[in-house]
Design a protein around this motif. Structure first.
Motif, PDB file in Angstrom:
ATOM      1  N   ARG A  14       4.001   8.754   6.908  1.00 22.10           N
ATOM      2  CA  ARG A  14       2.715   9.178   6.332  1.00 22.10           C
ATOM      3  C   ARG A  14       1.807   9.787   7.399  1.00 22.10           C
ATOM      4  N   HIS A  32       0.209  13.454   7.344  1.00 19.34           N
ATOM      5  CA  HIS A  32      -1.234  13.681   7.502  1.00 19.34           C
ATOM      6  C   HIS A  32      -1.492  14.861   8.428  1.00 19.34           C
ATOM      7  N   ASN A  71      -3.361  10.817   3.294  1.00 16.94           N
ATOM      8  CA  ASN A  71      -2.896   9.746   4.193  1.00 16.94           C
ATOM      9  C   ASN A  71      -3.894   9.465   5.317  1.00 16.94           C
ATOM     10  N   GLY A  85      -1.949   2.666   4.773  1.00 16.78           N
ATOM     11  CA  GLY A  85      -1.719   3.367   3.524  1.00 16.78           C
ATOM     12  C   GLY A  85      -2.084   2.587   2.280  1.00 16.78           C
ATOM     13  N   ASP A 123      -5.025   4.380   0.693  1.00 17.56           N
ATOM     14  CA  ASP A 123      -4.533   5.674   0.198  1.00 17.56           C
ATOM     15  C   ASP A 123      -3.871   5.497  -1.156  1.00 17.56           C
ATOM     16  N   TRP A 124      -3.078   4.443  -1.276  1.00 21.85           N
ATOM     17  CA  TRP A 124      -2.441   4.149  -2.562  1.00 21.85           C
ATOM     18  C   TRP A 124      -3.499   3.818  -3.622  1.00 21.85           C
ATOM     19  N   SER A 130      -2.462   9.331  -1.221  1.00 15.02           N
ATOM     20  CA  SER A 130      -1.167   9.311  -0.536  1.00 15.02           C
ATOM     21  C   SER A 130      -0.436  10.616  -0.786  1.00 15.02           C
ATOM     22  N   ASP A 179       4.435   6.295  -0.834  1.00 24.50           N
ATOM     23  CA  ASP A 179       3.289   5.492  -0.443  1.00 24.50           C
ATOM     24  C   ASP A 179       3.720   4.086  -0.045  1.00 24.50           C
TER      25      ASP A 179
END
Length: 325
Positions: free
Chosen positions: A247, A251, A259, A264, A267-268, A273, A277
């Protein structure tokens, strides 16, 4: 120099062959001698410097030498391939090393100013070692706070630049100007880098006041994690750590459009994400250890035991029931 050679956390990491009891005794004796003979600020600053030199700078320079020394092999295990190497490696080394020293100096300065203003140390420094459960709990809190603060600072201050456009421009031009490599952890403009690296760890420390050993253990873990996941290698060990590395590479490849968090998780939760993820990593970990099959087997074993018990009970009931004439 005597402070550097006496840091017990380094001794514990570099001497794992000793038995547990002897290692703990040696650790306690070294730590007690260090606390009684040096100021807390000196222990704090020197420990941070030594940890980052050993667990970030040294391996990062080795990784970079490997990338340039054997590019064909390095390219086969990097997300960007061999063609994506830093154009000015010496300048990158100088910038990243300066930033690392700056982060150590600023953090040590903040700790010193806190002591000067309040009369107390920011971290608990005593000959008493923290209890394992307390150490685990405080480290978990520090990691949780870092995840939250890292995500929102990274996303809203360094990329979605409506709040502070200057930070976004500086971070994008410096941190995203080169391909992902072993020095990426500190390859940024000093201003956004100090904010991004220090606020997520210092703000929780102000509220929590952990034992210095707990904070150093946290720093050790985050330094090793950061060194591996920003190396650009696709062979980082472990499903979760490998997922973070993947991830992180995405990014930088997307120039900061996804990300943003350290692990993460947010992000999820926020839908930022890109690629697999953290939940996909959790599923992969479960599949790796065959958790579904094991759960089914345990369930079948349990059902079989229940059925055997029922059959045994029926047979015993039949034996006790008298026959009718």
């Amino acid at each position: 120099m005597d402070v550097l050679l006496s840091i017990p956390l380094i001794s514990a990491v570099l001497t794992p062959s000793l038995s547990t009891s002897v290692n703990i005794l040696f650790f306690y004796a070294t730590w007690s001698a260090l606390v009684l003979s040096h100021k807390p600020e000196a222990i704090h600053a020197t420990s941070l410097l030594v940890l980052r030199v050993i667990f970030w700078l040294a391996p990062s320079l080795l990784f970079l030498a490997f990338d340039f020394g054997i590019p064909s092999v390095a390219g086969s295990i990097k997300f960007d391939g061999a063609k994506r190497l830093p154009r000015r490696p010496l300048k990158l080394i100088g910038l990243a090393t300066f930033n690392m020293l700056l982060v150590v100096a600023v953090e040590a300065g903040v700790s010193w100013l806190y002591t000067l203003a309040t009369g107390n140390t920011l971290y608990k420094v005593s000959t008493t070692l923290p209890l394992p459960w307390q150490m685990f709990k405080q480290t978990a809190i520090l990691f949780t706070a870092r995840e939250m603060l890292t995500y929102y600072i990274h996303r809203y201050l360094l990329h979605e630049g409506a709040l502070v456009p200057l930070l976004t421009r500086l971070h994008t031009s410096y941190s995203h100007g080169e391909p992902v490599c072993a020095l990426q952890l500190y390859a940024d403009h000093p201003l956004p880098l100090v904010i991004y690296h220090l606020v997520p760890v210092l703000l929780p420390a102000f509220l929590l006041h952990p034992h210095l050993l707990t904070y150093l253990a946290f720093t050790l873990l985050t330094t090793i994690e950061g060194t591996l996941v920003t190396s650009g290698y696709s062979i980082v060990p472990g499903i979760f750590l490998g997922g973070i590395a993947r991830r992180t590479a995405r990014h930088y490849a997307s120039r900061g459009t996804a990300n943003y968090g350290a692990w993460g998780i947010l992000d999820w939760a926020h839908g930022t994400s890109k690629g697999k993820d953290v939940m996909d990593d959790a599923q992969d970990e479960a599949d790796k250890h065959n958790l579904k099959e094991r759960s089914s087997a345990k369930l079948n074993d349990g059902a079989g035991m229940v059925q055997d018990g029922v059959d045994t009970l029926r047979r015993s009931t039949r034996k006790r029931t008298p026959k009718k004439n």
